[in-house]
Design an enzyme around this catalytic site. Structure first.
Site, mmCIF file in Angstrom:
data_model
loop_
_atom_site.group_PDB
_atom_site.id
_atom_site.type_symbol
_atom_site.label_atom_id
_atom_site.label_comp_id
_atom_site.label_asym_id
_atom_site.label_seq_id
_atom_site.Cartn_x
_atom_site.Cartn_y
_atom_site.Cartn_z
ATOM 1 N N PRO A 88 -17.201 17.249 -19.691
ATOM 2 C CA PRO A 88 -15.770 17.009 -19.470
ATOM 3 C C PRO A 88 -15.344 17.294 -18.035
ATOM 4 O O PRO A 88 -14.302 16.865 -17.580
ATOM 5 C CB PRO A 88 -15.083 17.980 -20.440
ATOM 6 C CG PRO A 88 -16.113 18.316 -21.455
ATOM 7 C CD PRO A 88 -17.419 18.272 -20.737
ATOM 8 N N GLU A 115 -22.335 25.959 -25.446
ATOM 9 C CA GLU A 115 -21.072 25.967 -24.679
ATOM 10 C C GLU A 115 -21.260 25.357 -23.297
ATOM 11 O O GLU A 115 -20.314 25.302 -22.510
ATOM 12 C CB GLU A 115 -20.568 27.411 -24.540
ATOM 13 C CG GLU A 115 -20.294 28.105 -25.858
ATOM 14 C CD GLU A 115 -19.375 27.293 -26.750
ATOM 15 O OE1 GLU A 115 -19.726 27.069 -27.919
ATOM 16 O OE2 GLU A 115 -18.323 26.830 -26.253
ATOM 17 N N ARG A 152 -25.367 -3.387 -21.639
ATOM 18 C CA ARG A 152 -24.639 -4.647 -21.834
ATOM 19 C C ARG A 152 -24.525 -5.424 -20.523
ATOM 20 O O ARG A 152 -24.324 -6.622 -20.511
ATOM 21 C CB ARG A 152 -23.228 -4.367 -22.354
ATOM 22 C CG ARG A 152 -23.189 -3.838 -23.766
ATOM 23 C CD ARG A 152 -21.748 -3.639 -24.213
ATOM 24 N NE ARG A 152 -21.143 -4.885 -24.624
ATOM 25 C CZ ARG A 152 -20.335 -5.626 -23.865
ATOM 26 N NH1 ARG A 152 -20.052 -5.242 -22.642
ATOM 27 N NH2 ARG A 152 -19.813 -6.754 -24.312
ATOM 28 N N ASP A 167 -17.470 -10.237 -18.678
ATOM 29 C CA ASP A 167 -17.239 -9.921 -17.265
ATOM 30 C C ASP A 167 -15.898 -10.452 -16.813
ATOM 31 O O ASP A 167 -15.218 -9.839 -16.013
ATOM 32 C CB ASP A 167 -18.359 -10.521 -16.415
ATOM 33 C CG ASP A 167 -19.589 -9.636 -16.528
ATOM 34 O OD1 ASP A 167 -20.663 -10.007 -16.058
ATOM 35 O OD2 ASP A 167 -19.432 -8.543 -17.120
HETATM 36 N N1 4GO Z 1 -16.163 13.970 -22.393
HETATM 37 C C1 4GO Z 1 -17.467 14.023 -22.223
HETATM 38 O O1 4GO Z 1 -18.079 13.132 -21.586
HETATM 39 C C2 4GO Z 1 -18.239 15.179 -22.819
HETATM 40 C C3 4GO Z 1 -19.567 15.437 -22.425
HETATM 41 C C4 4GO Z 1 -20.240 16.520 -22.981
HETATM 42 C C5 4GO Z 1 -19.568 17.312 -23.914
HETATM 43 N N2 4GO Z 1 -20.131 18.417 -24.481
HETATM 44 C C6 4GO Z 1 -21.349 19.013 -24.041
HETATM 45 C C7 4GO Z 1 -21.272 19.517 -22.605
HETATM 46 C C8 4GO Z 1 -22.000 20.829 -22.581
HETATM 47 C C9 4GO Z 1 -22.090 21.318 -24.002
HETATM 48 C C10 4GO Z 1 -21.669 20.195 -24.906
HETATM 49 N N3 4GO Z 1 -18.292 17.022 -24.280
HETATM 50 C C11 4GO Z 1 -17.642 15.984 -23.739
#
Ligand code: 4GO
Length: 245
Positions: A88, A115, A152, A167
């Site tokens: 995230p 985590e 894709r 596209d």
């Molecule tokens: N929004 C995302 O792209 C995303 C990526 C990894 C994640 N969780 C993972 C990251 C590290 C532990 C779980 N959550 C969300």
């Protein structure tokens, strides 16, 4: 194109790849997918890959040594491929970046669990990307999302017609227009007569107008960025008049 995915749940990756266009791309040899399990790079008796966070806090973190060793192995097998950590905290994935990734020699995707990962792993990571502002239990789904979006784009994957149409919208920066197929009447609802007219110029115009209207209604931010050609402005005004706005 070769994808290497680092994950403690390789089954999640291979399982998804049995079906659909990515599965077909695999069988057709358009892409290769290899998984690397950090547990295989752990030097502990119980193949340990996680431990408690320094400074306290809930849950566990992925330890650096197994991940760094797995990254090194993947880099050896997929030379030149950027290492991408899905989280995230990453940059938001958009179609533009997907197209850029499709031009890469390969991709190495690091899927975290628990985590998160020890911050020192990021020294071996080229870029951090997010598929959206929400937290998942693992990076495997984001890795699969990125792989499918990139696959894709690969020539020969979707077959000429689809990829060209796709596209056109991706390049047009507009939302897609409504689509209809048989049966012609569904719950008393018919199909816009223009689509049955056989007048391809009129159909193209209607579809562009619908895309413009929907984008203006649902994603004005996309229009802001994109701007409108004079002819598109006229189509959008007509759309709004017809909708009584
Ligand atoms: N929004 C995302 O792209 C995303 C990526 C990894 C994640 N969780 C993972 C990251 C590290 C532990 C779980 N959550 C969300």
């Amino acid at each position: 194109m070769r994808f290497d995915v680092l994950t403690i749940f390789p089954g999640l990756i291979h399982g998804y790849l049995q079906e659909g266009i990515v599965g077909r791309a695999l069988t057709r040899g358009l892409i290769e997918v290899h998984t690397w399990n950090p547990r295989d790079f752990s030097d502990s008796a119980y193949r340990r890959v996680d431990d408690r966070p320094f400074g306290g806090g809930p849950g566990m973190l992925m330890m650096a040594p197994p991940l760094l060793a797995a990254i090194a192995a993947a880099r050896q097998a997929n030379p030149g491929a950027p290492v991408i950590y899905l989280s995230p905290q990453g940059q938001r994935l958009q179609q533009r970046a997907v197209q850029d990734f499709a031009a890469a020699p390969g991709l190495i995707l690091l899927a975290g669990r628990y985590e998160g990962i020890d911050e020192r792993v990021l020294a071996a990571v080229d870029a951090e990307w997010s598929i959206g502002d929400y937290v998942l239990a693992g990076g495997e789904l984001p890795a699969l999302v990125l792989m499918e979006a990139v696959a894709r784009q690969l020539p020969g994957l979707l077959g000429h017609a689809d990829s060209a149409a796709e596209d056109s919208f991706a390049a047009s920066g507009l939302l897609d227009c409504p689509h209809y197929t048989r049966p012609e009447v569904v719950a008393g609802e018919g199909v816009p007569e223009v689509l049955l007219s056989g007048d391809h110029g009129r159909i193209r115009r209607w579809r562009l107008q619908q895309s413009l209207g929907r984008t203006a209604e649902r994603r004005p931010d996309l229009l802001e960025r994109r701007g409108l050609r004079p002819d598109e402005q006229i189509l959008l005004e007509e759309y709004r008049r017809q909708r009584g706005e």
